[in-house]
Write an enzyme that holds these catalytic residues in place. Structure first.
Site, short mmCIF file in Angstrom:
data_model
loop_
_atom_site.label_atom_id
_atom_site.label_comp_id
_atom_site.label_asym_id
_atom_site.label_seq_id
_atom_site.Cartn_x
_atom_site.Cartn_y
_atom_site.Cartn_z
N LEU A 171 -3.93 3.99 -0.37
CA LEU A 171 -3.99 5.44 -0.42
C LEU A 171 -3.52 6.12 0.85
CD1 LEU A 171 -4.83 8.09 -1.86
CD2 LEU A 171 -7.12 7.75 -0.90
N TYR B 163 -14.51 -6.75 4.02
CA TYR B 163 -14.03 -5.41 4.42
C TYR B 163 -14.08 -4.49 3.21
CZ TYR B 163 -11.33 -8.30 7.76
OH TYR B 163 -10.91 -9.21 8.70
N GLY C 135 -0.74 -8.34 12.53
CA GLY C 135 -0.94 -7.50 11.33
C GLY C 135 -1.75 -6.26 11.65
N ARG D 249 -5.09 3.80 -12.68
CA ARG D 249 -4.41 2.56 -12.30
C ARG D 249 -5.24 1.40 -12.84
NH1 ARG D 249 -3.40 1.19 -5.97
NH2 ARG D 249 -5.67 1.03 -6.02
N PRO D 250 -4.63 0.54 -13.68
CA PRO D 250 -5.41 -0.57 -14.25
C PRO D 250 -6.08 -1.41 -13.15
CG PRO D 250 -3.21 -0.49 -15.22
CD PRO D 250 -3.21 0.51 -14.10
N TYR E 273 -4.73 -11.65 -5.67
CA TYR E 273 -5.09 -11.34 -4.26
C TYR E 273 -6.60 -11.46 -4.09
CZ TYR E 273 -6.99 -8.64 -0.50
OH TYR E 273 -7.77 -8.25 0.56
N ASN F 162 0.96 0.42 -0.92
CA ASN F 162 0.07 0.27 -2.08
C ASN F 162 -1.17 1.12 -1.87
OD1 ASN F 162 1.39 -2.17 -3.44
ND2 ASN F 162 1.19 -2.80 -1.31
N SER G 17 -13.09 -9.63 1.57
CA SER G 17 -12.86 -8.28 1.05
C SER G 17 -13.91 -7.91 0.02
CB SER G 17 -11.46 -8.23 0.39
OG SER G 17 -11.31 -7.04 -0.37
N PHE H 199 -6.92 -13.90 9.88
CA PHE H 199 -6.47 -12.74 9.10
C PHE H 199 -5.27 -13.10 8.21
CE2 PHE H 199 -8.91 -9.40 10.99
CZ PHE H 199 -9.03 -9.67 12.35
N ASP I 74 -8.58 -0.56 -11.29
CA ASP I 74 -9.30 0.20 -10.25
C ASP I 74 -10.80 0.21 -10.51
OD1 ASP I 74 -7.62 1.00 -8.26
OD2 ASP I 74 -7.05 2.89 -9.17
N LYS J 206 -9.49 -14.29 -2.04
CA LYS J 206 -10.62 -13.99 -1.15
C LYS J 206 -11.91 -14.59 -1.72
CE LYS J 206 -8.27 -11.72 1.88
NZ LYS J 206 -8.04 -12.32 3.22
C1 WQD Z 1 -7.95 3.45 -3.08
C2 WQD Z 1 -8.06 4.56 -4.11
C3 WQD Z 1 -6.60 4.29 -6.00
C4 WQD Z 1 -2.83 4.99 -3.94
C5 WQD Z 1 -7.35 -2.47 -2.13
C6 WQD Z 1 -7.75 -3.92 -2.13
C7 WQD Z 1 -8.76 -4.15 -1.03
C8 WQD Z 1 -8.14 -3.73 0.26
C9 WQD Z 1 -7.78 -2.26 0.22
C10 WQD Z 1 -6.92 -5.34 1.60
C11 WQD Z 1 -8.03 4.03 -5.55
C12 WQD Z 1 -6.28 5.57 -5.21
C13 WQD Z 1 -4.19 4.83 -4.19
C14 WQD Z 1 -2.15 6.08 -4.52
C15 WQD Z 1 -4.19 6.80 -5.54
N1 WQD Z 1 -6.99 -4.51 0.53
N2 WQD Z 1 -4.84 5.73 -4.97
N3 WQD Z 1 -2.86 6.95 -5.30
O1 WQD Z 1 -7.53 -0.48 -4.47
O2 WQD Z 1 -9.63 0.35 -3.25
O3 WQD Z 1 -8.46 -1.67 -2.43
O4 WQD Z 1 -6.84 -2.11 -0.87
O5 WQD Z 1 -7.71 -5.52 2.48
O6 WQD Z 1 -9.08 -5.52 -0.97
O7 WQD Z 1 -8.35 -4.23 -3.36
O8 WQD Z 1 -7.39 0.55 -2.15
O9 WQD Z 1 -5.96 2.26 -1.12
O10 WQD Z 1 -5.06 0.95 -3.11
O11 WQD Z 1 -6.83 2.65 -3.47
O12 WQD Z 1 -4.80 7.61 -6.25
O13 WQD Z 1 -0.91 6.30 -4.36
O14 WQD Z 1 -6.94 5.43 -3.98
O15 WQD Z 1 -6.52 4.54 -7.40
O16 WQD Z 1 -8.89 4.80 -6.34
P1 WQD Z 1 -8.28 -0.27 -3.20
P2 WQD Z 1 -6.21 1.59 -2.43
#
Ligand code: WQD
Length: 341
Positions: A203, A180, A12, A297-298, A152, A201, A126, A82, A300, A156
């Site tokens: 950013l 993390y 992974g 995004r709900p 999810y 999913n 996490s 992991f 967040d 954790k």
């Molecule tokens: C980060 C920010 C979004 C996509 C999750 C899990 C966490 C870990 C990491 C596994 C937020 C914004 C995102 C987009 C955006 N997962 N965003 N447009 O939600 O902090 O954490 O992923 O290890 O456990 O909870 O990460 O990258 O999804 O979002 O604006 O197209 O980016 O709203 O503010 P998140 P993320």
């Protein structure tokens, strides 16, 4: 002492980078992965980086018997777990997929560990276990956990509880959960990196894919939050730094004569907003990211970043790479993927 380390989910994103760091530290990692959420091409990438093959056990982490058989004939000095699904949104739509794999998989590997009793165990947890830390942007390991709303995150939260309960049943066990924050970036070679299967999913892969023309534009989910620029703030940590933290965690446990169960935040200790990440990406890579602001995004969290004092004092670890390093490495990786299409 055997230098073999069993790494479940070792093909992974974080797992593969940890295979590299374990090799660098002189260990002999063994990958346990059935490629349900990773690609066999990662094994080729590791071969290019390491210049040698990595032992691969290609079966389900839920197959406790096969794990126990392996551990009865091969001595390993540690286990890093992991293997789990990690898409927050998907977990809401398909909770049983997450409870079956993430919880049954953890119980399976722990049953094998406790049978062998004395194998140090590192768990991939996490920051999602903190939920929305009630206005406390910087969270330490003492910050109260909030039961996450998404399945999810709950796997954790429950995973940490299962490990705690197991430790209380056998104080000889040496265990550690690493919380993390937001892993980003890729190995500098661009032979391994984040391989979101389907639409990303997270950013950064969405930013890199938008810059590469895979998506027309990035939607920034909300810009009216009470933060530095209205967008959410997270603690983005380079995946190579995160991988190195696992080696430090293993070495800490190997140095313990008594049993223990430690929980450690692994982040940079610094928060960055979504807009700051986009800005860094554009500046460092001299590319433009087409984006628009969309609805929040709900679920967040508004702002969260790690207090990393404990990682420094307990493990002697701290992040070395910057967000600029991460966005540079992420873009190099994205271009390498696109060049192979
Ligand atoms: C980060 C920010 C979004 C996509 C999750 C899990 C966490 C870990 C990491 C596994 C937020 C914004 C995102 C987009 C955006 N997962 N965003 N447009 O939600 O902090 O954490 O992923 O290890 O456990 O909870 O990460 O990258 O999804 O979002 O604006 O197209 O980016 O709203 O503010 P998140 P993320």
């Amino acid at each position: 002492m055997s230098m073999k380390v069993l790494v479940t989910g070792g093909a992974g994103y974080i797992g593969s980078h940890t295979i590299v760091e374990l090799n660098k530290a002189g260990y002999e990692p063994v990958i346990l992965d059935d490629f349900r959420n990773s690609k066999p091409s990662v094994i080729d990438g590791l071969q290019k980086i390491l210049g040698k093959e990595t032992e691969l056990l290609n079966f389900d982490v839920c197959d406790t018997e096969r794990i126990a058989q392996y551990l009865s004939k091969e001595e390993v000095c540690g286990i890093i777990h992991f293997a789990a699904y990690k898409a927050v949104g998907e977990s809401v739509v398909n909770p049983l997929k997450y409870y079956q794999n993430n919880i049954e998989g953890l119980v399976s590997i722990l049953k094998a560990v406790s049978k062998e009793a004395d194998i140090p165990f590192v768990f991939s947890s996490s920051c999602t276990v903190y939920g929305e830390p009630k206005g406390q942007k910087e969270v330490s390991e003492q910050t109260a956990k909030t039961i996450p709303t998404a399945p999810y995150g709950f796997t954790k939260w429950l995973g940490e509880q299962i490990i705690e309960d197991l430790y209380h049943s056998n104080h000889e066990l040496r265990m550690m959960s690493l919380r993390y924050f937001n892993p980003i970036g890729a190995h500098e070679s661009a032979f391994i990196g984040e391989l979101p299967i389907g639409k990303p999913n997270n950013l950064l892969p969405f930013i890199t894919q938008t810059a590469a023309g895979v998506h027309e534009k990035l939607t920034i989910f909300g810009n009216t939050y009470p933060t530095v620029d209205g967008t959410c703030v997270r603690d983005y940590i380079h995946v190579v730094d995160l991988a190195a933290a696992h080696v430090k965690a293993l070495e800490f446990l190997l140095g313990q004569r008594m049993g223990c169960n430690e929980i450690v935040n692994i982040g940079t200790g610094k928060g960055s907003s979504v807009l700051e990440v986009v800005d860094a990406f554009e500046k460092v890579n001299e590319v433009t990211v087409n984006y628009e602001f969309g609805p929040k995004r709900p679920g967040d969290v508004i702002e969260i970043y790690a207090n990393v004092d404990y990682a420094k004092s307990l493990l002697g670890w701290q992040a070395k790479k910057t967000i600029n390093d991460a966005v540079r490495d992420a873009w190099r990786w994205e271009k390498s993927i696109r060049s192979k299409e």
